[in-house]
Design a protein around this motif. Sequence first.
Motif, mmCIF file in Angstrom:
data_model
loop_
_atom_site.group_PDB
_atom_site.id
_atom_site.type_symbol
_atom_site.label_atom_id
_atom_site.label_comp_id
_atom_site.label_asym_id
_atom_site.label_seq_id
_atom_site.Cartn_x
_atom_site.Cartn_y
_atom_site.Cartn_z
ATOM 1 N N SER A 10 57.514 -21.516 23.794
ATOM 2 C CA SER A 10 57.163 -20.786 22.612
ATOM 3 C C SER A 10 57.790 -21.252 21.394
ATOM 4 O O SER A 10 56.992 -21.230 20.444
ATOM 5 C CB SER A 10 57.731 -19.289 23.032
ATOM 6 N N PRO A 11 59.236 -21.608 21.277
ATOM 7 C CA PRO A 11 59.665 -22.183 20.172
ATOM 8 C C PRO A 11 58.951 -23.356 19.537
ATOM 9 O O PRO A 11 58.652 -23.649 18.200
ATOM 10 C CB PRO A 11 61.031 -22.487 20.149
ATOM 11 N N LEU A 12 58.336 -24.137 20.527
ATOM 12 C CA LEU A 12 57.664 -25.387 20.033
ATOM 13 C C LEU A 12 56.260 -25.106 19.825
ATOM 14 O O LEU A 12 55.688 -25.421 18.537
ATOM 15 C CB LEU A 12 57.488 -26.610 21.233
ATOM 16 N N ALA A 13 55.739 -24.219 20.577
ATOM 17 C CA ALA A 13 54.315 -23.738 20.230
ATOM 18 C C ALA A 13 54.133 -23.083 18.866
ATOM 19 O O ALA A 13 52.931 -23.467 18.179
ATOM 20 C CB ALA A 13 53.830 -22.817 21.514
ATOM 21 N N ASN A 14 55.156 -22.573 18.527
ATOM 22 C CA ASN A 14 55.046 -21.638 17.189
ATOM 23 C C ASN A 14 55.223 -22.547 16.020
ATOM 24 O O ASN A 14 55.260 -22.250 14.942
ATOM 25 C CB ASN A 14 56.539 -20.554 17.256
ATOM 26 N N ARG A 15 55.726 -24.098 16.168
ATOM 27 C CA ARG A 15 55.748 -24.842 15.279
ATOM 28 C C ARG A 15 54.407 -25.365 14.857
ATOM 29 O O ARG A 15 54.231 -25.972 13.570
ATOM 30 C CB ARG A 15 56.685 -25.847 15.563
ATOM 31 N N PHE A 16 53.440 -25.262 15.420
ATOM 32 C CA PHE A 16 51.894 -25.557 15.178
ATOM 33 C C PHE A 16 51.083 -24.491 14.517
ATOM 34 O O PHE A 16 51.094 -23.609 15.107
ATOM 35 C CB PHE A 16 51.464 -26.199 16.662
ATOM 36 N N VAL A 17 50.145 -25.277 14.121
ATOM 37 C CA VAL A 17 48.665 -24.567 13.586
ATOM 38 C C VAL A 17 47.897 -25.093 15.024
ATOM 39 O O VAL A 17 47.488 -26.543 14.961
ATOM 40 C CB VAL A 17 48.155 -24.805 12.478
#
Length: 334
Positions: free
Chosen positions: A144-151
């Motif tokens: 989730s922390p990695l996914a949240n860094r992207f659009v």
Amino acid sequence: MELMRTSDAVTTLGSLIESQIPTFLWGAPGIGKSSIVKQIAHEAGIECIDLRLSLMDPTDLKGIPFYEAQTHQALWAPPSFLPREGRGILFLDELNSAAPAVQASAYQLILDRKVGEYTLPEGWAIVAAGNREGDRGVVYRLPSPLANRFVHIEMEVNVDDWRDWAYTRGIDARLIAYIGFKNSALFGFDPLKNERSFATPRSWEAVHMILQSPLPAPLLLEAIGGAVGDANAVDFLGFCRVMNLLPDIEAIMRGEESETPSDVSALYALSSALVSHILRDPKDEKIDHLLRYTLNLQSEFSVMIIQDLQRRGIRMDHLNSYGDWVNAYAYLLC
């Protein structure tokens, strides 16, 4: 997440890259995710470094530690393939197929624009891509922390966008005509089926290359079936036989009186052949003869031919025959 057609994805992704906003491009196998990232870089005149993270170890990104004698410290020697200057796109392809340890290294690069001793230059944007979890590929769920860094952008296959691309790339006119006639043939991936060969924009491009190769005609069926599946291969080659019965394209371009087919499949084939010919050699004389010939075609195909050419920058409004054409089809252009 709402699906986005290819042309819209290119526009959106281009703006996010210009603003250096990290973006993740999702989509089924073979629909052109990697291609549009490289296309954007090419059109912007910037570099694109393509890293296949599924093939990497954590140290490939972070580098290898070494002992610095003067400071008595351990430092990381960053890899040579990461950019040091200029402007470009750092493309982290197959990010969600990479092992979790590799994703962790990528996370630091995406979050802080640095990893180990390396810092990503200011002029570089980060774009990642990957297949969806339901596509039967080897994927790991993004933390989730990695996914949240992207659009996040999810692409869909669009026939009109593919035809635009195919015309600009000089794809075989028979392929463009066939996909125009049978839209569903462009993409046939089903994650529930255990098929080795299936139709995607990428595999139809492979068919184009097969058609340009010196492969003997009796072997075409097996080769094309190996790219897009046996059923698609049989159907496509049957369509090609229809194209062989078309009026003489060169005669049409010379302004000679030529017959007009009435069969729908033949009309799709003829339309693509005419557009492809003009795009290769856009002389006013040929465009004039084409306009006059299309006045005798079924109206929807006449309009499709002219609009296909206009979308690709072919000018014809200075020709007298174009005025006649507009008068004939004004009721369809409103």
